[in-house]
Scaffold this motif. Sequence first.
Motif: not given
Length: 651
Positions: A197-218
């Motif tokens: 309320x004071x800042x009148x904004x907030x940030x939202x961050x959504x992350x998932x590494x998935x299965x964390x395999x080299x082939x997924x990085x691309x």
Amino acid sequence: MLELNKGSDILTAVGGITSLEDAQAVLEKSLDKANLQKLSPITTVDALIKIANSIVICKPAAVFINSGSPEDVQWIREHALHKGEEKKLAKPGHTIHFDLPEDQARLVNQTYYIINEGEKISSLAKLLLRDEATQYVRQYMTGIMDGMTMIIGFYSRGPVGAEAAVPAIEMSSSAYVLHSAELLYRNCYDQFDREAERANIFFTNLHSEGKNRPEDVPNARILMDRSWLTTFSTYCTYAGNTLLMKKGNHRFCVDYATYHKKEEQLSEHMFITGLTGPGGRVNFCAGAAPSGCGKTTTAMVGSHFVGDDLAQIWIAADGTIRAINPEKGIFGIVEDVNREGDPYLMECLRGDGTEVIWSNVLIDEHGVPHWVGNGESVPERGVNFQGEWSPGKTDANGKPIPMSHKNSRCTLLASAIANHATEAAEDPAGVPIRVFTYSGRDSDTMPPVWAARTMDEGVVIGASIVSQATATEVGVTGVRRQPWANAPFIPGSLADYMEAQFVFFNSEKISAAGRPVMAGLNYFLTDGNRGGSGNKLLGEKRDVKVWLGWLERFAHGDVTGIETPIGYLPRYDDLKALFAEINKEYPESLYDKQFSLYIDNILHRLELQTEAYGKEENLPAKLFEVYRRQQAELTKLKEAYGPIVHPKQLA
């Protein structure tokens, strides 16, 4: 102009939750009784809708709400160990995290700003239209947390209640990410509603590494929605790509300051440190440098260390320029950290009682971390991010593999460091900044330190940073321009950001006593480029204390400078006295090498900057006026003294 809440909110578009009632239904279905109870103090409607949509999209098996209590933080630590994201080391409180070999630094070429049709962004950034980004989230994030636990935390980027602090939500399937968040940011779970309320904004961050395999990085993407202040990160674990309260939310703060807080705030890629001057006075300095260019080392040199990476800055009612560190910890590069150059940090890393998350260093058979440049003996064997290692190991091309990655990191609380000014760092009023510095990796052109003659010239020093690429960015090589060391984090037009800098530092709101010294620093001059031979640096880490010490005295009028076209240079006798304070000889021959003006090099640099900036649209005319004035003055100097001008010729 950045328009907030423009276009469709991707979380809502994919998740489908638009009302508080629907959000509550999702939360009641997805959270067990204990975690639903923990979420109950959060009543900000938009926050609850965003959380519900994230759950609908990612489909986690469970949701854990981190209240910041000791029990919840311990659960996160244990979950990181259970998942194998971290492993215990020999010292209590020390763990190791290994990123994939393909995910060792910021994935620059896979990082995009989400924009609306027709919006302009920085020419140095990559963009993705909103429809394309929505399709990516729909395709790659749907069900990405299948079988995993989504962990949700509520944080403040800065001391709670500070003028420029902004609250943020961090959601991830990675316990390592949330463990890092607890060391780096202030948990504001019980104050989130009030702060939003004071800042009148907030940030939202959504992350998932998935299965964390080299082939997924691309397929990994780091997406930042400027309009909805939301980040998405997938298929990666390196904290610079995943802990998006750091550089992701820093980008939003840069945008917000540029377009909604002009002449009021700046958001900068800067350290903050306090310097003790004559009579015990303490003055604070903020300085920009690209990652890997000595920013942490410079910050640690101060007697009152506040932060090593980011700064939120504003003009206070008393006419001073104030700054806070949005972080409470450090995520620091460890290569070349040793007892000679970094005694305070080394005491934390090698002593007892400090919680440390290591990443991508070598772990020996005794569970002890090692890294390149630590000043210690190299172990005979160990394990690093590439597997088993021993001295002399080479890669498939026969190239030697170092024992630690150049971007290896340590994550710890800043308050653990002996010279940390914890009380000042946690003060919502911020610390008053008397000196601003700008630096990069420059081997042949600029001197170790120089001070701008005017605020405009100070802004231009920041605009003109040139640096050799470092290991913090995947796929980036060579020498390149790094405006304000903030260019990778400027979402909007570079012209708008530059104009905001000129307006801020020339503001009449800044009192005469509060007007800062603006200066350049360069630790990377080599002997071979100054009349000698080889690539040996013309200085060492401890010299940093002298350069900052001179600026502190210059800001108070205790010393004067030699006026030149690029700004004021230190006088030899003043530097000699400062070197004596660190018990080091400083021959005049070295001073001449470091501070002589190599006119042709500087003119060439100005030509390159003029040409590069000439391709940008709507840049402030002041930039080119400063360049032209400096070129004219330098040309006159060359006509009078030749291509190399010694300081004593000007003094």
